[in-house]
Scaffold this motif. Sequence first.
Motif, mmCIF file in Angstrom:
data_model
loop_
_atom_site.group_PDB
_atom_site.id
_atom_site.type_symbol
_atom_site.label_atom_id
_atom_site.label_comp_id
_atom_site.label_asym_id
_atom_site.label_seq_id
_atom_site.Cartn_x
_atom_site.Cartn_y
_atom_site.Cartn_z
ATOM 1 N N SER A 88 70.940 72.280 -42.284
ATOM 2 C CA SER A 88 71.335 72.815 -43.582
ATOM 3 C C SER A 88 70.136 72.818 -44.520
ATOM 4 O O SER A 88 69.169 72.073 -44.315
ATOM 5 N N VAL A 89 70.229 73.637 -45.561
ATOM 6 C CA VAL A 89 69.244 73.623 -46.638
ATOM 7 C C VAL A 89 69.819 72.807 -47.794
ATOM 8 O O VAL A 89 70.878 73.134 -48.325
ATOM 9 N N LEU A 90 69.150 71.716 -48.150
ATOM 10 C CA LEU A 90 69.562 70.897 -49.280
ATOM 11 C C LEU A 90 68.919 71.461 -50.540
ATOM 12 O O LEU A 90 67.693 71.449 -50.675
ATOM 13 N N ALA A 91 69.736 71.972 -51.448
ATOM 14 C CA ALA A 91 69.223 72.642 -52.647
ATOM 15 C C ALA A 91 68.745 71.629 -53.679
ATOM 16 O O ALA A 91 69.467 70.699 -54.032
ATOM 17 N N ARG A 92 67.518 71.808 -54.139
ATOM 18 C CA ARG A 92 66.997 71.062 -55.290
ATOM 19 C C ARG A 92 67.124 71.908 -56.551
ATOM 20 O O ARG A 92 67.382 71.414 -57.636
ATOM 21 N N ILE A 93 66.876 73.219 -56.393
ATOM 22 C CA ILE A 93 67.041 74.182 -57.482
ATOM 23 C C ILE A 93 67.986 75.262 -56.993
ATOM 24 O O ILE A 93 67.860 75.750 -55.873
ATOM 25 N N LEU A 94 68.963 75.612 -57.803
ATOM 26 C CA LEU A 94 69.906 76.678 -57.484
ATOM 27 C C LEU A 94 70.162 77.456 -58.763
ATOM 28 O O LEU A 94 70.645 76.897 -59.747
ATOM 29 N N GLN A 95 69.790 78.734 -58.754
ATOM 30 C CA GLN A 95 69.935 79.534 -59.975
ATOM 31 C C GLN A 95 70.095 81.004 -59.613
ATOM 32 O O GLN A 95 69.725 81.423 -58.516
ATOM 33 N N PRO A 96 70.666 81.793 -60.519
ATOM 34 C CA PRO A 96 70.812 83.232 -60.245
ATOM 35 C C PRO A 96 69.463 83.930 -60.241
ATOM 36 O O PRO A 96 68.501 83.471 -60.873
ATOM 37 N N THR A 97 69.378 85.030 -59.509
ATOM 38 C CA THR A 97 68.141 85.803 -59.443
ATOM 39 C C THR A 97 68.479 87.266 -59.212
ATOM 40 O O THR A 97 69.561 87.592 -58.725
ATOM 41 N N ALA A 98 67.536 88.139 -59.562
ATOM 42 C CA ALA A 98 67.682 89.564 -59.256
ATOM 43 C C ALA A 98 66.587 90.027 -58.307
ATOM 44 O O ALA A 98 66.507 91.210 -57.981
ATOM 45 N N GLU A 99 65.749 89.083 -57.835
ATOM 46 C CA GLU A 99 64.630 89.448 -56.975
ATOM 47 C C GLU A 99 65.095 89.716 -55.552
ATOM 48 O O GLU A 99 66.186 89.317 -55.143
ATOM 49 N N GLU A 100 64.238 90.391 -54.777
ATOM 50 C CA GLU A 100 64.594 90.746 -53.412
ATOM 51 C C GLU A 100 64.677 89.508 -52.528
ATOM 52 O O GLU A 100 64.142 88.450 -52.839
ATOM 53 N N ASP A 101 65.359 89.663 -51.383
ATOM 54 C CA ASP A 101 65.604 88.543 -50.492
ATOM 55 C C ASP A 101 64.297 87.916 -49.999
ATOM 56 O O ASP A 101 63.281 88.597 -49.828
ATOM 57 N N CYS A 102 64.343 86.604 -49.775
ATOM 58 C CA CYS A 102 63.173 85.849 -49.331
ATOM 59 C C CYS A 102 63.665 84.700 -48.457
ATOM 60 O O CYS A 102 64.713 84.099 -48.730
ATOM 61 N N ASN A 103 62.904 84.389 -47.417
ATOM 62 C CA ASN A 103 63.263 83.315 -46.497
ATOM 63 C C ASN A 103 61.963 82.689 -46.016
ATOM 64 O O ASN A 103 61.324 83.193 -45.098
ATOM 65 N N CYS A 104 61.544 81.599 -46.657
ATOM 66 C CA CYS A 104 60.262 80.961 -46.340
ATOM 67 C C CYS A 104 60.458 79.460 -46.197
ATOM 68 O O CYS A 104 61.148 78.837 -47.006
ATOM 69 N N VAL A 105 59.809 78.876 -45.185
ATOM 70 C CA VAL A 105 59.852 77.437 -44.993
ATOM 71 C C VAL A 105 58.485 76.964 -44.528
ATOM 72 O O VAL A 105 57.814 77.638 -43.745
#
Length: 205
Positions: A88-105
């Motif tokens: 799972s991804v444990l969220a530290r920051i969670l907020q609305p956005t209008a930017e394009e999809d991103c998936n980086c680790v």
Amino acid sequence: MDERRNFVLLRGRASGEPVFSHTNHGERFYRFPLSVERLSQQEDCLSVLATESQFAPLLPLRGRKLLIEGQLRSFNNKSGEGSRLVISVLARILQPTAEEDCNCVTLSGVICKPPILRRTPLGRCICDVMLAVNRRYGRADYLPCIAWGQVAILVGQMLVGDPLSIEGRIQSRRYTKVLPDRTELRTAFEVSIMQLREPEAGSLE
């Protein structure tokens, strides 16, 4: 530092509402699915853990575009038949956005099982590797990773205990689990390695 050895940045769309997961140190955690589009326009459906206070101002979540920064976590789910590694991804920051999809680790850890190097029927190299990434209080996350092509060959030459630092993306994969009395459709999560990084000083402490 934790952020150097385990950092996730996601932007995608919530595809469901939060469901209670567990309580830790008196705080209630919920799990919800986040769909992140690939360049191929396929989607990865990732599991996100967040506290009630994080997502309450954003309800209802379904269909909302979100930015999430956090860490990749694992635990063994021993309920039901056999044990299963849950990622799972444990969220530290969670907020609305209008930017394009991103998936980086980005991850830095040590190899904890012998890498498995194989070839596809078309001759392309693939390497499966399990990465142990330390976190606080003497604990670690065990994270399955997969490499392709030349990167797979390099990883396949490594040994248990070798340090490994990578950049990649989290991907979901559906598969059928055959049980003694039935079959189940399950989802596995793994990190697709895009490139190797130089291990950072102190990242494995």
